[in-house]
Design a protein around this motif. Structure first.
Motif, PDB file in Angstrom:
ATOM      1  N   UNK A 113       0.823  -1.205   0.000  1.00 23.58           N
ATOM      2  CA  UNK A 113       0.000   0.000   0.000  1.00 23.58           C
ATOM      3  C   UNK A 113       0.857   1.255   0.000  1.00 23.58           C
ATOM      4  N   UNK A 114       0.433   2.246  -0.778  1.00 26.30           N
ATOM      5  CA  UNK A 114       1.079   3.560  -0.766  1.00 26.30           C
ATOM      6  C   UNK A 114       0.235   4.590  -0.033  1.00 26.30           C
ATOM      7  N   UNK A 115      -0.814   4.132   0.642  1.00 26.80           N
ATOM      8  CA  UNK A 115      -1.734   5.038   1.316  1.00 26.80           C
ATOM      9  C   UNK A 115      -1.404   5.140   2.805  1.00 26.80           C
ATOM     10  N   UNK A 116      -1.673   6.315   3.372  1.00 29.62           N
ATOM     11  CA  UNK A 116      -1.522   6.502   4.817  1.00 29.62           C
ATOM     12  C   UNK A 116      -2.486   5.596   5.569  1.00 29.62           C
ATOM     13  N   UNK A 117      -2.097   5.044   6.736  1.00 31.16           N
ATOM     14  CA  UNK A 117      -0.812   5.204   7.424  1.00 31.16           C
ATOM     15  C   UNK A 117       0.069   3.956   7.279  1.00 31.16           C
TER      16      UNK A 117
END
Length: 575
Positions: free
Chosen positions: A285-289
């Motif tokens: 995943x490149x999404x926060x967090x």
């Protein structure tokens, strides 16, 4: 805070929803016909061939909750002959007449008194609704045809099942999700919301292939399942992971949605204390967090060295406020585990200033404004509104640039990727040009004024038009004695441009741009104006304390020499 100007609602045509539905279908079909299945194209053509009455009835069904309906109970003035329209609909594949197999679903369409009367031979009157339904379902297992026939007679043979699978595809292609519905159009039709105009080039539309549609539908299905099932064991989680679309999907929207789903699954594995499995998901995943969770999971596994290395990488590579806060909090803990000498870095914030005031209203902010007014100072309770608005005006061309995957339909107040890390990179040339332009104070002020005049009233996620319009005369606590008539009628927009140095505005909007999600909030409550300058004031009442996002902003003001104060209010109980 309202982002649009208060506009009196306009009267709607009786079949406004049908017109809006046709707008949605036509928009999608004209742009995505090649991506639709035969069933979905048939859905479009069948609906288009219906009479106005039948179109109204079908659209009304789609606007209601569920898939099963009792049309004879519908009462819409614009549908003159609902049962005739129903016959037309059941001749298509859009609607099916309910069958005996649907008994468990259709009993919910009837009231308890109706069911008690329809089945007098069963002792139903004393039962609670859930018990009554269970009893009828039990009896229907033995005599299904008889039980179903009773319900059909009671409903005047108007029980139907509406097929929504094809419409879900149209809705996904139009809104980019399966949460929004036709109410978006109602606001537009009533004149309450006026949307900005921007280019929707076909080669930059979010959906370029069927695989994207299939992947997003699967992600939505899995997300709904996670939402509905709070407790899942390892086997169930592994099955959900096996259903994930491949991470090789090139679509940016799929990558974003998949990343958020991977994070949610990772958190479920953390709940099961399977930290290795959680890390494996977060790494996709490149999404926060995701980056933060990986470091925390490594710490749970006592892999201190790798956790420390990743923390240092995050500290130097991320400008995201929430990630920097995590670094500040977590770094001392890891340093202690590894016996690494560490000097804690604290935010630079001025000490609070305590003021004793007499309460006049229930709002501590209004009380402070009253206090400042007595000192001859003009103040506006703007919170995040004024500088978010200036951000929207500054970067209007950036927000509404014709960019791949940015817009699904003409009814958006911001691009879909506004909070994504690639937002600026995808608009690099335009950003560089705009950055150079606003470096000149005169040109920058002219840009703000021109955009204010040109786009006034158009919905923008960041701009609060009604706040920018506000004058001192609009605020009852100011009597205007110390102000000229012109000053009393001066808008907050004008007060800001006349008192706040353009360089300060530029620094603040660039700070918002650096982290558009976290930096949208946390700004001081009041903006205060004196004869020649201004000050941003955060107001804290008894027992209140600064939140992290507020501390980040105050630290930014301190480092950039932007005037601010934190006022600690103490009420004079004797007065």
């Amino acid at each position: 805070m309202n982002t649009s100007v208060n506009t009196p609602p306009q009267a709607l045509e009786a079949d406004y929803y049908r017109v809006n539905f046709i707008t949605l279908l036509t928009f999608v079909f004209e742009r995505y016909a090649a991506l639709l299945t035969e069933q979905e194209r048939s859905f479009y053509h069948q609906f288009s061939a219906l009479s106005v009455n039948a179109q109204c009835l079908f659209t009304r069904c789609l606007m209601r909750k569920g898939n099963f309906f009792r049309v004879a109970k519908f009462s819409y003035q614009e549908i003159s002959e609902p049962l005739t329209a129903l016959s037309e609909l059941t001749a298509t594949t859009l609607v099916k007449s309910a069958t005996v197999d649907d008994f468990n679903n259709i009993i919910t369409l009837f009231t308890k008194p109706e069911l008690v009367k329809a089945f007098p031979e069963h002792s139903l009157k004393t039962l609670k609704r859930a018990e009554l339904d269970a009893e009828l379902i039990r009896v229907a297992n033995d005599t299904p045809d008889l039980m179903f026939a009773r319900l059909q007679n009671l409903a005047n043979h108007s029980l139907i099942f509406v097929c929504t699978q094809a419409f879900d595809t149209f809705r996904l292609l139009f809104f980019g999700n399966l949460r929004q519905d036709l109410t978006e159009f109602v606001l537009q039709d009533m004149g309450i919301v006026k949307y900005p105009k921007f280019t929707l080039s076909r080669d930059k539309l979010p959906f370029q292939n069927r695989e994207t549609i299939v992947a997003l539908k699967k992600i939505n299905e899995l997300s709904d399942y996670l939402h509905d099932h709070k407790q899942l064991d390892i086997d169930e989680l592994e099955y959900l992971c096996s259903q994930l679309p491949p991470c090789t999907q090139q679509s940016s929207i799929v990558q974003r949605r998949l990343g958020r789903l991977l994070n949610r699954l990772g958190q479920r594995y953390e709940q099961q204390k399977d930290y290795q499995a959680a890390i494996a998901l977060y790494q996709q995943s490149n999404e926060l967090p995701a980056a933060e969770r990986i470091i925390r999971c490594l710490a749970y596994l006592h892999q201190w060295e790798e956790a420390w290395e990743r923390l240092q990488q995050l500290e130097t590579s991320s400008s995201i406020s929430s990630e920097q806060h995590f670094v500040r909090v977590f770094k001392p803990k890891l340093a202690k585990k590894l016996a690494i000498p560490f000097e804690r870095q604290s935010l630079q914030i001025k000490p609070e200033q305590v003021i004793l005031i007499t309460p006049h209203t229930q709002s501590v902010e209004r009380n402070v404004q009253q206090h400042l007014s007595a000192l001859g100072k003009v103040s506006f309770w703007s919170e995040n509104g004024v500088f978010n608005s200036l951000f929207g005006l500054t970067f209007w061309s950036l927000l509404y640039a014709d960019c791949e995957g940015a817009f699904y339909n003409p009814f958006q107040t911001a691009p879909d990727d506004i909070y994504h890390g690639s937002f600026i990179a995808k608009r690099e040339s335009l950003w560089q040009e705009l950055f150079q332009f606003i470096a000149c104070e005169k040109r920058y002020e002219k840009l703000l004024r021109e955009n204010y005049r040109t786009y006034f009233g158009l919905a923008n996620r960041f701009i609060h038009w009604s706040l920018l319009q506000q004058t001192v005369a609009d605020i009852p606590i100011f009597d205007g004695v110390r102000l000229s008539q012109a000053e009393q009628q001066r808008s907050l927009f004008e007060w800001t441009l006349q008192r706040v140095p353009i360089e300060h505005i530029r620094k603040i909007v660039l700070h918002i741009l650096a982290d558009r999600k976290d930096h949208r909030s946390g700004m001081p409550d009041l903006i205060v104006f004196t004869d020649q300058d201004y000050c941003l004031m955060e107001v804290k009442g008894p027992g209140d304390r600064l939140q992290n996002n507020q501390k980040v902003w105050l630290d930014f003001f301190e480092r950039n020499e932007i005037p601010y104060r934190t006022l600690r209010v103490v009420y004079d109980e004797n007065n």
